[in-house]
Write a protein that holds these residues in place. Structure first.
Motif, short mmCIF file in Angstrom:
data_model
loop_
_atom_site.label_atom_id
_atom_site.label_comp_id
_atom_site.label_asym_id
_atom_site.label_seq_id
_atom_site.Cartn_x
_atom_site.Cartn_y
_atom_site.Cartn_z
N SER A 502 0.96 -1.31 0.02
CA SER A 502 0.20 0.02 0.02
C SER A 502 1.12 1.32 0.12
O SER A 502 2.07 1.24 0.56
N PRO A 503 0.36 2.29 -0.48
CA PRO A 503 1.16 3.67 -0.47
C PRO A 503 1.40 3.88 0.76
O PRO A 503 0.59 3.87 1.91
N LYS A 504 2.73 4.73 0.89
CA LYS A 504 3.39 4.99 2.33
C LYS A 504 3.83 6.45 2.04
O LYS A 504 4.39 6.80 0.93
N VAL A 505 3.73 7.25 3.19
CA VAL A 505 4.41 8.49 3.20
C VAL A 505 5.86 8.54 3.41
O VAL A 505 5.97 7.74 4.33
N GLY A 506 6.67 9.05 2.93
CA GLY A 506 8.10 9.15 3.26
C GLY A 506 8.87 7.79 2.82
O GLY A 506 10.07 7.79 3.27
N LEU A 507 8.25 6.89 1.88
CA LEU A 507 8.87 5.87 1.55
C LEU A 507 8.93 5.59 0.10
O LEU A 507 7.87 5.56 -0.50
N ALA A 508 9.98 5.60 -0.63
CA ALA A 508 10.11 5.51 -2.07
C ALA A 508 10.91 4.25 -2.22
O ALA A 508 11.79 3.80 -1.65
N THR A 509 10.75 3.60 -3.31
CA THR A 509 11.48 2.39 -4.10
C THR A 509 12.42 2.72 -5.03
O THR A 509 12.16 3.39 -6.08
N GLY A 510 13.74 2.36 -4.93
CA GLY A 510 14.52 2.53 -5.75
C GLY A 510 15.11 1.48 -6.57
O GLY A 510 15.14 0.39 -5.84
N LEU A 511 15.95 1.79 -7.80
CA LEU A 511 16.39 0.36 -8.39
C LEU A 511 18.07 0.81 -8.29
O LEU A 511 18.47 1.73 -8.92
N VAL A 523 13.82 3.67 0.34
CA VAL A 523 14.53 5.25 1.06
C VAL A 523 13.60 5.60 1.85
O VAL A 523 12.48 5.74 1.31
N GLU A 524 13.80 5.93 3.07
CA GLU A 524 12.82 6.24 4.28
C GLU A 524 13.36 7.55 4.54
O GLU A 524 14.52 7.97 4.35
N ALA A 525 12.40 8.54 4.72
CA ALA A 525 12.63 9.80 5.14
C ALA A 525 11.79 10.36 6.39
O ALA A 525 10.76 9.99 6.43
N ALA A 526 12.49 11.11 7.32
CA ALA A 526 11.62 11.42 8.25
C ALA A 526 12.11 13.02 8.77
O ALA A 526 13.24 13.33 8.68
N ARG A 527 10.99 13.72 9.50
CA ARG A 527 11.28 15.00 10.08
C ARG A 527 11.26 15.08 11.17
O ARG A 527 10.11 14.44 11.81
N MET A 528 11.98 16.12 11.94
CA MET A 528 12.03 16.33 13.46
C MET A 528 12.56 17.65 13.64
O MET A 528 13.21 18.23 12.80
N GLN A 529 12.17 17.98 14.70
CA GLN A 529 12.66 19.23 15.58
C GLN A 529 14.22 19.10 15.67
O GLN A 529 14.70 18.24 16.13
#
Length: 682
Positions: A502-511, A523-529
């Motif tokens: 299922s689609p997810k926020v901040g998660l993309a698939t690379g080759l 590739v996972e991305a997260a944001r924080m203070q």
């Protein structure tokens, strides 16, 4: 012995002795000396080699046999005599036979086979060309007689009456050999020689004259004549000169042939197809592994001043093969060690350069040996590791990964019957269903080639052999289904990475491309203070880190275009992580994937998980081309990806991929990141 024996006045001179204390009379009667002289004279050595061999023989005969120098000199002469200076094998250029043999030895690899057949086709056409001779003589009878003689030898002969007609004939169709008279009307032989040397330097020229003098001979040779003969012509000498010049011209033309370099992942058949080429051409074959080679003396040999000196491995291999034109496979060329202690690639430059290898000098031999007839085939897993001058001398032929269906076919046709026989099992008594073979390929191997698959098949055969003995004699055919594989082989050692459901926020698939073929990564991305830090984890290389920095800078400079707050990074930290941290990752191909993962996290828009990306991103948002397209698309197909996004400049690479690889995959070519956003984000 004619070149050694000297006249002596019997009884008028004192007894003379050799340098080792031997009497000259004893030397002359020495059976060893007579035998060695006879072998040298009958060895058909080239003239410049023959003179050296004679001198070494005289020095050896005068040396005391108990001296260490005697053994060194004797070994040197024996090495000269053992080399195949004039021995060659005739190429078998039957393309149908070559194609059948390559197909029988290897399944798939169609682009590689096509290039090899093209190489053989060129050699075949070249070998069919009739040698052309142009006769220029103002005497009709001389022209007619020479024409009849050379036509009987199989040459294409044309004859003209003077130099002007010869120039016109050369302009229409240049000849391989020009046989010209010296004295002719209009343009004499010397003027014709000067014009031919200026315009057709590769044509051999033989000068004939009825007014032969030392002065005219010297003049003709200085102006470029290859040979000079007086009239009446000695036909045997003329025929020998013509054949010598033709052999020289054929060697010069053969120098323009390619040096093939097979590149690709391990286990894709590079070495075995090299052996198949030698078999198809009817040539001798020997393989020379360069892995770990550090000392150039291994290839070029040691000078005879050193104790225990010997020739290099190249001349040793030619000596063992017994011919001057074998197929030499330089295996694992990318693993040659280059450091301060030595660089063996410098010798390879000379060996593989068509302009230099006709006079390759081995340190031990100390004489030029012609390697131009050798077909060199190099192999390398990663050709980028080779020095640029060395790569420039070779034609690279890429061995790509095997597809799933190719592995299944190779397993069924070759590997399984072979392994069953090697393990004492009758192939007719076992039936591995296609689903079982597929399970072995997908669940128990992860590679581009076949070595790991062959090991797993061997393991399966060992377990079947044990079960056969434990179960006693049984005449029934044993059928192995897909469900039986885990019971026999145990749990799969690998798990296949598949796309998220299922689609997810901040998660993309690379080759990505690896030495073992294509893979997908997340590739996972997260944001924080935080305080404006870009945190990168996952054992990333320097280029990959720069791609992440470029992606962030592009998004910050185009925040308004993507509906982002201009200060989204002012009081935040952004963390980019690529799982499988134990595996080192490097390269620019993940630039698009990182950008999409960060943008998805910042906008809250989910990324489609049936879409995978590969491409480098510039600071202006342009998508730059990448390599390994075929392997990446194969990885996408294994993972269940439906759409692959690639740079627009990869169009040619996509069009050259087999339809089987592209089955059930939609390839979208893009030039800017804005196009990717529309495809990726919901």
């Amino acid at each position: 012995m004619k070149w050694f024996r000297k006249k002596r006045d019997e009884g008028s001179q004192p007894e003379s002795k050799g340098s080792g204390g031997q009497k000259v009379d004893d030397i002359l009667k020495d059976p060893f000396a007579d035998d060695l002289r006879m072998r040298i004279e009958s060895a058909s050595l080239p003239n410049h080699i023959l003179e050296v061999a004679r001198d070494e023989c005289e020095r050896l005969i005068k040396t005391d046999k108990s001296s260490p120098e005697f053994a060194l000199g004797h070994n040197y002469i024996e090495f000269i005599l053992s080399l195949p200076w004039n021995v060659t094998t005739k190429d078998d250029l039957d393309l149908t036979r070559a194609k059948d043999l390559l197909d029988a030895r290897h399944y798939g690899l169609n682009p590689v086979k096509e290039r090899i057949l093209e190489f053989l086709a060129v050699k075949s056409l070249h070998s069919r060309q009739q040698a052309k001779i142009l006769l220029a003589d103002d005497e009709v009878i001389a022209r007619e007689n020479l024409s009849i003689i050379f036509e009987q030898e199989g040459f294409a002969v044309r004859s003209v009456a003077n130099g002007l007609e010869a120039i016109t004939a050369m302009e229409n169709d240049p000849a391989d050999i020009l046989v010209t008279d010296l004295k002719m009307e209009g343009m004499d032989g010397l003027q014709l020689l000067q014009e031919v040397r200026r315009r057709w330097p590769d044509t051999g020229v033989i000068m004939l004259t009825g007014y032969a003098t030392v002065k005219t001979a010297v003049t003709a040779m200085l102006k470029g004549a290859d040979q000079y003969l007086g009239k009446p012509v000695n036909l045997t000498k003329l025929r020998d000169y013509v054949m010598e010049l033709l052999n020289r011209n054929q060697r010069i033309q053969s120098l323009r042939g390619p040096v093939l370099c097979f590149t690709g992942p391990p286990g894709t058949g590079k070495t075995s197809i090299g052996r198949a080429i030698a078999e198809a051409m009817g040539r001798k074959f020997f393989r020379l592994s360069l892995a770990g080679l550090r000392d150039e003396a291994e290839l070029r040999g040691h000078r005879r001043t050193y104790v225990g000196a010997m020739a290099g491995r190249i001349l040793q291999g030619i000596q063992k093969s017994g011919v001057r034109n074998p197929v030499i496979m330089l295996d694992e060329m990318d693993k040659v060690i280059q450091d301060f202690q030595g660089d063996a690639t410098a010798v390879l430059l000379e060996m593989l350069d068509p302009e230099q290898n006709a006079s390759f000098v081995d340190n031990y031999l100390g004489l030029p040996f012609d390697l131009s007839g050798v077909l060199f085939i190099a192999t390398a897993n990663i050709v980028e590791r080779l020095p640029a001058p060395l790569r420039d001398r070779m034609e690279e032929i890429e061995f790509s990964s095997y597809t799933l269906s190719e592995k299944q076919q190779i397993s069924t046709r070759f590997l399984i019957p072979s392994q069953l026989s090697q393990h004492g099992l009758n192939p007719k008594d076992f039936n591995l269903l296609p689903e079982a073979v597929r399970s072995l390929v997908v669940d128990y191997t992860r590679e581009a080639g076949l070595r790991g698959l062959e090991k797993q098949i061997a393991s399966l055969c060992r377990k079947l052999a044990r079960k056969t003995l434990a179960g006693g004699e049984n005449s029934d055919i044993v059928t192995v289904e897909a469900g039986d594989i885990p019971d026999i082989m145990g749990p799969p050692p690998h798990f296949t990475t598949t796309a998220k459901s299922s689609p997810k926020v901040g998660l993309a698939t690379g080759l990505v491309w690896t030495e073992n073929g294509g893979e997908i990564l997340f590739v996972e991305a997260a944001r924080m203070q935080g305080n404006k830090q870009l945190i990168l984890t996952g054992s990333l290389g320097e280029v990959l880190r720069e791609s992440a920095q470029t992606a962030l800078s592009f998004l910050r400079s185009n925040a308004e275009k993507f509906s982002l707050a201009p200060d989204f990074f002012e009081s935040s930290d952004i963390h980019v992580h690529i799982p499988a941290g134990a595996v080192t990752k490097e390269g620019p191909s993940a630039g698009i994937t990182i950008t999409i993962a960060i943008l998805s996290m910042l906008t809250g828009r989910a990324v489609r998980q049936d879409v995978a990306f590969s491409g480098e991103i510039s600071l202006l948002g342009e998508i730059l081309p990448v390599g390994g397209v075929r392997e990446k698309i194969m990885a996408a197909g294994r993972a269940g990806i439906k759409t692959v996004v690639l740079p627009e400049k990869c169009d040619y690479a996509v069009r050259s991929i087999e339809p089987e690889v592209l089955e059930n995959i939609e390839v979208r070519l893009v030039s800017r990141l804005e196009e990717v956003v529309d495809l990726a984000l919901l």
